[in-house]
Design a protein around this motif. Structure first.
Motif: not given
Length: 365
Positions: A192-196, A218-224, A229-244
């Protein structure tokens, strides 16, 4: 709370690198090709350009590259590209299952990415699955908020279900088809384009299934904004052990997607080895041109297969002090540049010689 992901094999045939996704294996980095490939033919300059860029992406830490396949010409072209690189390539298929079948015939593509929601009937999905089984090719089930089943879409509109749960439910339905067909070499993505919403959808799915997750906003936008958005989503999921496996989706160059991905994994403790770059933002002291130097050197530095820290600092005032932990650093002011190691100045040189001397010191590490 969450199921341990099974292991999925990507590549490992026809000279393609074998990558294991899931289980306790390292989180892999993906990017997507940004241009069309319809005019690619054997021996063409366009093919050579693509192969050169693939090698650059590989050197930066990219494990898997996805290509859009909107027509039969692209399907044939991707087969040609795949036959000239050891990097696993993914064919991104929408609407027409025959594109997947043609791609599989054309060359050693490692993964077929399909969205069953727009492919059509189950028998079409089954044809793709059977062809992938025959060739040992993995499949990624890609689900997004734009292709929810009609009933779930209605529930979302009626606020009887969140979009995140609708994404997870859609993925579960599609995954059930692959289970019925006894196809285990599959990865799922719910974007989704929403982090949450991205976080919640992946959490919901991982409670019920051991299929490895490809995570991304998806469709996270330009560089910044895309990196944020990706950092917020990934850091949460990776900390939970999710995301291969991950992709940082940016309206930017694929090189930036790869670099952003490796930096996120590094800061989340999922990748340890490699170059760490430290650079200052530059200020009114008007010292060394950090921006120009980093733009020129970034890809080469990130391609180094060394576990070192490199500092690029804007002025002699703060350079060696703030970068004292660096294995190699450069800073300057006026017409002079200093090279320092572990906070100690080892060379003072004219600014015009900065690139030459920096390379000499870099090669000596």
């Amino acid at each position: 709370m969450f199921k341990t992901p099974r292991v999925v094999t990507v590549g490992g045939f026809s000279g393609i690198r074998k990558i294991l996704v899931g289980g306790d294996n390292p989180v892999t980095i993906q990017t997507m090709w940004k241009e069309g490939i319809t005019d690619v033919t054997e021996g063409s300059e366009h093919l050579q350009q693509i192969l050169r860029q693939i090698n650059t992406l590989k050197s930066l830490g990219c494990d898997i590259i996805r290509f859009a396949v909107p027509d039969m010409q692209s399907a044939a072209a991707l087969g040609i590209i795949a036959s000239h690189t050891d990097v696993p390539l993914v064919a991104d298929i929408h609407f027409d299952y025959r594109l997947a079948l043609e791609t599989l015939k054309s060359g050693p593509v490692s993964v077929i990415r399909i969205n069953p929601g727009n492919i059509g009937s189950r028998d079409r999905v089954e044809k793709v699955v059977n062809a992938c089984k025959e060739k040992g090719v993995a499949i990624r089930i890609g689900v997004n908020t734009g292709s929810l089943p009609k009933d779930l879409e209605a529930w979302v509109e009626e606020k009887r279900m969140t979009r995140a749960k609708a994404l997870a439910e859609t993925a579960m339905r599609e995954a059930a088809v692959f289970e019925d067909l006894d196809f285990k070499n599959v990865v799922v993505s719910m974007k989704a384009s929403s982090v949450q919403e991205t976080i919640e959808a992946n959490e919901e799915f991982a409670k019920e299934s051991d299929i490895p997750l490809h995570i991304g906003v998806t469709e996270a936008g330009p560089l910044i904004s895309g990196v944020v958005k990706s950092t917020l989503a990934f850091s949460t999921l990776l900390k939970e052990g999710l995301g291969s496996t991950i992709r940082v989706s940016l309206s930017s160059a694929p090189e930036n997607e790869v670099i952003a991905g490796r930096e996120i994994l590094h800061e989340c403790g999922k990748r340890q080895a490699g170059v760490t770059l430290v650079s200052c933002p530059r200020c009114g002291r008007l010292g060394f041109d950090v921006h120009a130097f980093m733009e020129k050197w970034q890809n080469e530095l990130y391609s180094l297969k060394k576990d070192v820290t490199i500092a690029v600092m804007g002025c002699i005032v703060n350079g060696p002090g703030e970068g004292k932990h660096a294995d190699l650093g450069i800073a300057g002011g006026g017409d002079k540049v200093i090279i320092f190691k572990k906070g100690k100045i080892v060379r003072t040189i004219p600014s015009k010689d900065a690139d030459k001397i920096f390379r000499e010191e870099l090669n000596s590490l």
